[in-house]
Design a protein around this motif. Structure first.
Motif, PDB file in Angstrom:
ATOM      1  N   LYS A 140       0.833  -1.203   0.000  1.00  0.00           N
ATOM      2  CA  LYS A 140       0.000   0.000   0.000  1.00  0.00           C
ATOM      3  C   LYS A 140       0.868   1.254   0.000  1.00  0.00           C
ATOM      4  CE  LYS A 140      -4.138   2.000   2.033  1.00  0.00           C
ATOM      5  NZ  LYS A 140      -5.165   1.905   3.107  1.00  0.00           N
ATOM      6  N   GLU A 141       1.947   1.230   0.749  1.00  0.00           N
ATOM      7  CA  GLU A 141       2.866   2.368   0.742  1.00  0.00           C
ATOM      8  C   GLU A 141       3.442   2.589  -0.650  1.00  0.00           C
ATOM      9  OE1 GLU A 141       4.380   1.804   5.391  1.00  0.00           O
ATOM     10  OE2 GLU A 141       5.693   1.256   3.723  1.00  0.00           O
ATOM     11  N   CYS A 142       3.719   1.503  -1.367  1.00  0.00           N
ATOM     12  CA  CYS A 142       4.242   1.621  -2.735  1.00  0.00           C
ATOM     13  C   CYS A 142       3.249   2.351  -3.633  1.00  0.00           C
ATOM     14  CB  CYS A 142       4.554   0.245  -3.296  1.00  0.00           C
ATOM     15  SG  CYS A 142       6.090  -0.489  -2.683  1.00  0.00           S
ATOM     16  N   GLY A 157       7.979   6.781 -15.805  1.00  0.00           N
ATOM     17  CA  GLY A 157       9.132   6.197 -15.139  1.00  0.00           C
ATOM     18  C   GLY A 157       9.396   6.763 -13.756  1.00  0.00           C
ATOM     19  N   ASP A 158       8.953   7.993 -13.506  1.00  0.00           N
ATOM     20  CA  ASP A 158       9.110   8.588 -12.179  1.00  0.00           C
ATOM     21  C   ASP A 158       8.303   7.803 -11.142  1.00  0.00           C
ATOM     22  OD1 ASP A 158      10.330  10.395 -13.852  1.00  0.00           O
ATOM     23  OD2 ASP A 158       9.182  12.129 -13.190  1.00  0.00           O
ATOM     24  N   ILE A 159       7.118   7.340 -11.553  1.00  0.00           N
ATOM     25  CA  ILE A 159       6.262   6.547 -10.671  1.00  0.00           C
ATOM     26  C   ILE A 159       6.947   5.224 -10.343  1.00  0.00           C
ATOM     27  CG2 ILE A 159       4.047   5.351 -10.477  1.00  0.00           C
ATOM     28  CD1 ILE A 159       2.894   7.468 -12.412  1.00  0.00           C
ATOM     29  N   GLY A 160       7.359   4.525 -11.394  1.00  0.00           N
ATOM     30  CA  GLY A 160       7.985   3.223 -11.201  1.00  0.00           C
ATOM     31  C   GLY A 160       9.261   3.293 -10.380  1.00  0.00           C
ATOM     32  N   ASN A 161      10.049   4.331 -10.613  1.00  0.00           N
ATOM     33  CA  ASN A 161      11.303   4.484  -9.869  1.00  0.00           C
ATOM     34  C   ASN A 161      11.051   4.643  -8.383  1.00  0.00           C
ATOM     35  OD1 ASN A 161      13.515   6.731  -8.848  1.00  0.00           O
ATOM     36  ND2 ASN A 161      14.407   5.179 -10.184  1.00  0.00           N
ATOM     37  N   ALA A 162      10.044   5.450  -8.028  1.00  0.00           N
ATOM     38  CA  ALA A 162       9.723   5.677  -6.615  1.00  0.00           C
ATOM     39  C   ALA A 162       9.228   4.396  -5.953  1.00  0.00           C
ATOM     40  CB  ALA A 162       8.670   6.774  -6.496  1.00  0.00           C
ATOM     41  N   ILE A 163       8.394   3.645  -6.661  1.00  0.00           N
ATOM     42  CA  ILE A 163       7.867   2.387  -6.118  1.00  0.00           C
ATOM     43  C   ILE A 163       8.992   1.381  -5.920  1.00  0.00           C
ATOM     44  CG2 ILE A 163       6.452   0.369  -6.703  1.00  0.00           C
ATOM     45  CD1 ILE A 163       4.497   2.377  -8.050  1.00  0.00           C
ATOM     46  N   GLU A 164       9.825   1.216  -6.929  1.00  0.00           N
ATOM     47  CA  GLU A 164      10.896   0.224  -6.864  1.00  0.00           C
ATOM     48  C   GLU A 164      11.851   0.522  -5.707  1.00  0.00           C
ATOM     49  OE1 GLU A 164      13.860  -2.026  -9.994  1.00  0.00           O
ATOM     50  OE2 GLU A 164      13.437   0.108 -10.311  1.00  0.00           O
ATOM     51  N   LYS A 165      12.200   1.789  -5.533  1.00  0.00           N
ATOM     52  CA  LYS A 165      13.114   2.149  -4.450  1.00  0.00           C
ATOM     53  C   LYS A 165      12.537   1.786  -3.086  1.00  0.00           C
ATOM     54  CE  LYS A 165      15.852   5.889  -6.479  1.00  0.00           C
ATOM     55  NZ  LYS A 165      16.160   7.344  -6.426  1.00  0.00           N
ATOM     56  N   HIS A 166      11.240   2.020  -2.907  1.00  0.00           N
ATOM     57  CA  HIS A 166      10.633   1.708  -1.611  1.00  0.00           C
ATOM     58  C   HIS A 166      10.581   0.198  -1.389  1.00  0.00           C
ATOM     59  CE1 HIS A 166       8.439   2.553   2.015  1.00  0.00           C
ATOM     60  NE2 HIS A 166       7.453   1.742   1.656  1.00  0.00           N
ATOM     61  N   ALA A 167      10.180  -0.549  -2.392  1.00  0.00           N
ATOM     62  CA  ALA A 167      10.086  -2.011  -2.253  1.00  0.00           C
ATOM     63  C   ALA A 167      11.457  -2.624  -1.971  1.00  0.00           C
ATOM     64  CB  ALA A 167       9.482  -2.616  -3.513  1.00  0.00           C
ATOM     65  N   GLU A 168      12.482  -2.093  -2.591  1.00  0.00           N
ATOM     66  CA  GLU A 168      13.823  -2.649  -2.419  1.00  0.00           C
ATOM     67  C   GLU A 168      14.340  -2.491  -0.986  1.00  0.00           C
ATOM     68  OE1 GLU A 168      16.177  -0.813  -5.451  1.00  0.00           O
ATOM     69  OE2 GLU A 168      15.771  -2.413  -6.911  1.00  0.00           O
ATOM     70  N   GLU A 192       1.264   2.287 -20.576  1.00  0.00           N
ATOM     71  CA  GLU A 192       1.617   1.258 -19.609  1.00  0.00           C
ATOM     72  C   GLU A 192       2.321   1.936 -18.434  1.00  0.00           C
ATOM     73  OE1 GLU A 192       3.975  -1.781 -21.436  1.00  0.00           O
ATOM     74  OE2 GLU A 192       2.197  -2.844 -22.170  1.00  0.00           O
ATOM     75  N   VAL A 193       1.854   1.655 -17.234  1.00  0.00           N
ATOM     76  CA  VAL A 193       2.432   2.258 -16.036  1.00  0.00           C
ATOM     77  C   VAL A 193       3.260   1.188 -15.329  1.00  0.00           C
ATOM     78  CG1 VAL A 193       1.975   3.474 -13.877  1.00  0.00           C
ATOM     79  CG2 VAL A 193       0.474   3.837 -15.852  1.00  0.00           C
ATOM     80  N   LEU A 194       4.552   1.152 -15.649  1.00  0.00           N
ATOM     81  CA  LEU A 194       5.444   0.179 -15.027  1.00  0.00           C
ATOM     82  C   LEU A 194       5.714   0.587 -13.583  1.00  0.00           C
ATOM     83  CD1 LEU A 194       8.055  -0.312 -17.909  1.00  0.00           C
ATOM     84  CD2 LEU A 194       5.940  -1.580 -17.496  1.00  0.00           C
ATOM     85  N   HIS A 195       5.903  -0.405 -12.729  1.00  0.00           N
ATOM     86  CA  HIS A 195       6.125  -0.134 -11.312  1.00  0.00           C
ATOM     87  C   HIS A 195       7.603  -0.246 -10.930  1.00  0.00           C
ATOM     88  CE1 HIS A 195       1.815  -1.539 -11.529  1.00  0.00           C
ATOM     89  NE2 HIS A 195       1.740  -0.277 -11.144  1.00  0.00           N
ATOM     90  N   TYR A 196       8.452  -0.135 -11.917  1.00  0.00           N
ATOM     91  CA  TYR A 196       9.896  -0.107 -11.727  1.00  0.00           C
ATOM     92  C   TYR A 196      10.455   0.749 -12.857  1.00  0.00           C
ATOM     93  CZ  TYR A 196      10.161  -3.233 -15.722  1.00  0.00           C
ATOM     94  OH  TYR A 196      10.047  -3.761 -16.998  1.00  0.00           O
ATOM     95  N   GLY A 197      11.719   1.115 -12.765  1.00  0.00           N
ATOM     96  CA  GLY A 197      12.316   1.840 -13.887  1.00  0.00           C
ATOM     97  C   GLY A 197      13.080   3.091 -13.482  1.00  0.00           C
ATOM     98  N   ARG A 198      13.364   3.917 -14.484  1.00  0.00           N
ATOM     99  CA  ARG A 198      14.190   5.102 -14.295  1.00  0.00           C
ATOM    100  C   ARG A 198      13.352   6.364 -14.443  1.00  0.00           C
ATOM    101  NH1 ARG A 198      17.248   6.106 -18.173  1.00  0.00           N
ATOM    102  NH2 ARG A 198      16.510   4.545 -19.674  1.00  0.00           N
ATOM    103  N   LYS A 199      13.724   7.379 -13.695  1.00  0.00           N
ATOM    104  CA  LYS A 199      13.076   8.677 -13.850  1.00  0.00           C
ATOM    105  C   LYS A 199      13.261   9.206 -15.267  1.00  0.00           C
ATOM    106  CE  LYS A 199      13.380  10.455  -9.108  1.00  0.00           C
ATOM    107  NZ  LYS A 199      13.898  11.561  -8.266  1.00  0.00           N
ATOM    108  N   GLY A 200      12.270   9.950 -15.712  1.00  0.00           N
ATOM    109  CA  GLY A 200      12.385  10.596 -17.016  1.00  0.00           C
ATOM    110  C   GLY A 200      12.135   9.691 -18.191  1.00  0.00           C
ATOM    111  N   THR A 201      11.694   8.454 -17.934  1.00  0.00           N
ATOM    112  CA  THR A 201      11.402   7.517 -19.026  1.00  0.00           C
ATOM    113  C   THR A 201       9.899   7.273 -19.093  1.00  0.00           C
ATOM    114  OG1 THR A 201      11.659   5.569 -17.606  1.00  0.00           O
ATOM    115  CG2 THR A 201      13.624   6.383 -18.731  1.00  0.00           C
ATOM    116  N   GLY A 202       9.480   6.664 -20.186  1.00  0.00           N
ATOM    117  CA  GLY A 202       8.057   6.402 -20.365  1.00  0.00           C
ATOM    118  C   GLY A 202       7.321   7.638 -20.842  1.00  0.00           C
ATOM    119  N   MET A 203       6.007   7.539 -20.892  1.00  0.00           N
ATOM    120  CA  MET A 203       5.186   8.618 -21.443  1.00  0.00           C
ATOM    121  C   MET A 203       5.091   9.807 -20.493  1.00  0.00           C
ATOM    122  SD  MET A 203       1.249   8.400 -22.905  1.00  0.00           S
ATOM    123  CE  MET A 203       1.695   7.367 -24.298  1.00  0.00           C
ATOM    124  N   LEU A 204       5.045  10.994 -21.072  1.00  0.00           N
ATOM    125  CA  LEU A 204       4.762  12.220 -20.339  1.00  0.00           C
ATOM    126  C   LEU A 204       3.329  12.158 -19.806  1.00  0.00           C
ATOM    127  CD1 LEU A 204       5.869  15.214 -19.805  1.00  0.00           C
ATOM    128  CD2 LEU A 204       4.514  15.829 -21.828  1.00  0.00           C
TER     129      LEU A 204
END
Length: 263
Positions: A140-142, A157-168, A192-204
């Motif tokens: 839920k925090e993720c 990618g900003d979303i996915g990066n934040a989630i991945e960092k917390h889960a790790e 597609e909203v990936l839950h991992y990845g790098r900031k600044g990537t994916g769709m605007l």
């Protein structure tokens, strides 16, 4: 043109919802949230997941809506009920009885007047282990951290990066084969909203877009497989068969950040 010139992916005009479409999705979201509230009232140890399907289907019908999952690419039921090591797309069955200590994800998508809204929640049956409790909480925090990272004119990618960092931080695996998605006019839209990845990537992400964030967090590996015993080919299991947890909301991007349309 500014972002395209920098090699970024920008949404097409069709992904930016009109005020009328947003209002339709919002109404669908109210019903969708109501479905999960109804499940929360009645879910208990000893009930079957088939009973959960009945609750969802009857609530939906009572409010003039439809279950998007029913018949979608062969899915046989109205809701996904995913217990313990089932990551997602669990099929309700009369023989699947909820037991003390189980954790279950209930995932429902509503269609109302042609508009879609999608959300899921975790439920803990009675007293479970501290490890499962932590997994459910962190999942839920993720979601919440991913939503905080979703700012107007940021990137998926900003979303996915934040989630991945917390889960790790907890040595959890973030499922990669499945993701969040645009929603509203259809069940699944871009991006597609990936839950991992790098900031600044994916769709605007720009105001007027509607999408889900729905991180699937595994206690062990991020890898998954399809249950060979599922004749429909839908149920996704964690790769090491350790527990998994997921929360999902439908969000509208506004000029001030995201607004929750269904939870």
């Amino acid at each position: 043109m500014y972002w395209e010139g920098r090699g970024k992916t920008v949404p097409t005009r069709g992904l930016i919802k009109t005020p009328e479409q947003i209002e339709g999705i919002r109404r669908s979201g109210i019903i969708n949230t109501g479905v999960l509230d109804e499940v929360a009232k009645h879910i208990h140890i000893g009930m079957s997941t088939l009973e959960i399907d009945t609750i969802c289907r009857e609530y939906c019908a009572k409010h003039g809506a439809q279950a998007a999952c029913l018949g979608y690419e062969g899915f046989p039921m109205s809701v996904c009920t995913s217990i313990n090591e089932v990551v997602c797309h669990g099929i309700p069955k009369k023989e699947d009885i909820l037991k003390e200590g189980d954790i279950i994800n209930v995932d429902f998508t509503t269609i109302l007047d042609g508009y879609f809204a999608d959300a899921s929640r975790m439920f803990i049956m009675g007293k479970t282990t501290p490890e499962k409790e932590q997994l459910v909480r962190v999942a839920k925090e993720c979601l919440e951290i991913g939503a905080q990272a979703a700012k107007p004119y940021c990137f998926v990618g900003d979303i996915g990066n934040a989630i991945e960092k917390h889960a790790e931080k907890y040595h959890y695996g973030v499922v990669r084969e499945l993701c969040g998605h645009g929603v509203g006019i259809a069940f699944h839209e871009e991006p597609e909203v990936l839950h991992y990845g790098r900031k600044g990537t994916g769709m605007l992400l720009v105001p007027g877009m509607v999408f889900t964030i729905e991180p699937m967090i595994n206690m062990g590996t991020w890898k998954v497989f399809i249950d060979a015993n599922d004749k429909y080919g839908w149920e996704v299991i964690s790769g090491d068969e350790k527990p998994s947890a997921q929360w999902e909301h439908t969000f509208l991007m506004t000029e001030n950040g995201v607004e929750i349309l269904s939870y």
